[in-house]
Design a protein around this motif. Sequence first.
Motif: not given
Length: 157
Positions: A21-38
């Motif tokens: 779960m942590v890895d998935t959230l960290m991966e999402r936080a690396g996205n270029a879209s502020w919406v996904v990161v947020f």
Amino acid sequence: SSLLAVQKFHIQETTVNVPQMVDTLMERAGNASWVVVFKALITTHHLMVHGNEKFIQLLASRNTLFNLANFLDKTGSHGYDMSTFIRRYSRYLNEKSFAYRQMSFDFVRVKKGAEGAMRTMSVEKLLKGMPTLQSQIDALKAILQRLLIWTRDKTEV
């Protein structure tokens, strides 16, 4: 209120692979879209506060969490506006995780009041914790300052 209790129980008792779960959230936080990161940041924050303690322990054990100091979403005006907020919010979550690593507890989750952890803590541990708590407060203040500026700018238009 009862819905919140059900959600809190579900979050704390779910048998999820926490590292995954942590890895998935960290991966999402690396996205270029502020919406996904947020969304990744909000989910992480919610789990830090309301989730199983294993979650925040795992975050605190990592050397780096969110490396978003240079985050910039160039996909429009909202991207630019929200990029500053994303950078500050990620800094706050990093500070929150670092505080847990330093103190072995979360200042938000710790017992409060006359018998609270801060009142019963040794002077040495309390002195060690003050700079850590101050850094976390400073990061939170930076978020609030950005929100105030953003809302003021939006109401003046």
